[in-house]
Design a protein around this motif. Structure first.
Motif, PDB file in Angstrom:
ATOM      1  N   CYS A   1       2.264  -4.797   1.798  1.00 21.00           N
ATOM      2  CA  CYS A   1       1.357  -3.761   2.314  1.00 21.00           C
ATOM      3  C   CYS A   1       2.116  -3.008   3.399  1.00 21.00           C
TER       4      CYS A   1
ATOM      5  N   GLN B   1      -2.716   4.750   7.118  1.00 20.70           N
ATOM      6  CA  GLN B   1      -2.706   4.502   5.676  1.00 20.70           C
ATOM      7  C   GLN B   1      -2.069   3.153   5.399  1.00 20.70           C
TER       8      GLN B   1
ATOM      9  N   VAL C   1      -0.839   0.805   2.096  1.00 19.37           N
ATOM     10  CA  VAL C   1      -0.565   0.866   0.656  1.00 19.37           C
ATOM     11  C   VAL C   1      -0.053  -0.488   0.188  1.00 19.37           C
TER      12      VAL C   1
ATOM     13  N   GLY D   1      -6.472  -0.911   2.664  1.00 23.61           N
ATOM     14  CA  GLY D   1      -5.712  -0.313   1.589  1.00 23.61           C
ATOM     15  C   GLY D   1      -6.587  -0.120   0.360  1.00 23.61           C
ATOM     16  N   GLN D   2      -5.977   0.401  -0.695  1.00 28.88           N
ATOM     17  CA  GLN D   2      -6.715   0.691  -1.917  1.00 28.88           C
ATOM     18  C   GLN D   2      -6.825  -0.524  -2.823  1.00 28.88           C
TER      19      GLN D   2
END
Length: 127
Positions: A22, A3, A5, A118-119
Motif C-alpha cells: 500500500c 491517496q 493504493v 485505499g480502494q
C-alpha cells in the motif's frame, strides 16, 4: 489529498503466500499509524493488522496471528502485509487505511479510527 493504493492481491492455493503493498501519497506518511482491514462478501469489514509510525509496535487479529506480518518502509511511503499459510477463509478484499492522528492507541481495531482508505485489492484463496 491523501491517496492510498493497494497492490499485490491475486489467486493463490491454500498454504500459499502473498505480499500486499500500500503506497501513500499526499501526506507525511512516516508520522501516521497504518492498518490493514479485510471484507469478505456479505460480512463487515474487519481489522487485520496495524503498525505504528515507527514500526516499533504491531498488533494483529487473532485469526491471522503467526501467519501474517505487517511492516513499513517510510522512505518509500509504503506499508506491507506479508501473508503466509493462507486459508480459504482469508479470501476477501483487503484495504489499507491511515489512522486518525499519529498515535497507536486502544481503538486501532475500529474502522472509525481510520479516516483514509485505499480502494482495496482482492485476495482469493482456493482450497
Amino acid at each position: 489529498q491523501v491517496q492510498l493504493v493497494e497492490s499485490g492481491g491475486g489467486l493463490v492455493q491454500a498454504g500459499g503466500s502473498l505480499r500486499l503493498s500500500c503506497t501513500a501519497s499526499g501526506s507525511t506518511f512516516s508520522t501516521y499509524t497504518m492498518g490493514w482491514f479485510r471484507q469478505a462478501p456479505g460480512q463487515d469489514r474487519e481489522f487485520v493488522a496495524v503498525i505504528s509510525w515507527s514500526g516499533g509496535s504491531k498488533y494483529y487479529a487473532d485469526s491471522v496471528k503467526g501467519r501474517f506480518t505487517i511492516s513499513r518502509d517510510n522512505a518509500k511511503s509504503t506499508v506491507y502485509l506479508q501473508m503466509n499459510s493462507l486459508k480459504p477463509e482469508d479470501t476477501a478484499v483487503y484495504y489499507c487505511a491511515r489512522k486518525r492522528g499519529t498515535f497507536l492507541d486502544d481503538n486501532y481495531s475500529q474502522r472509525e479510527a481510520y479516516n483514509y482508505w485505499g480502494q482495496g485489492t482482492q485476495v482469493t484463496v482456493s482450497s
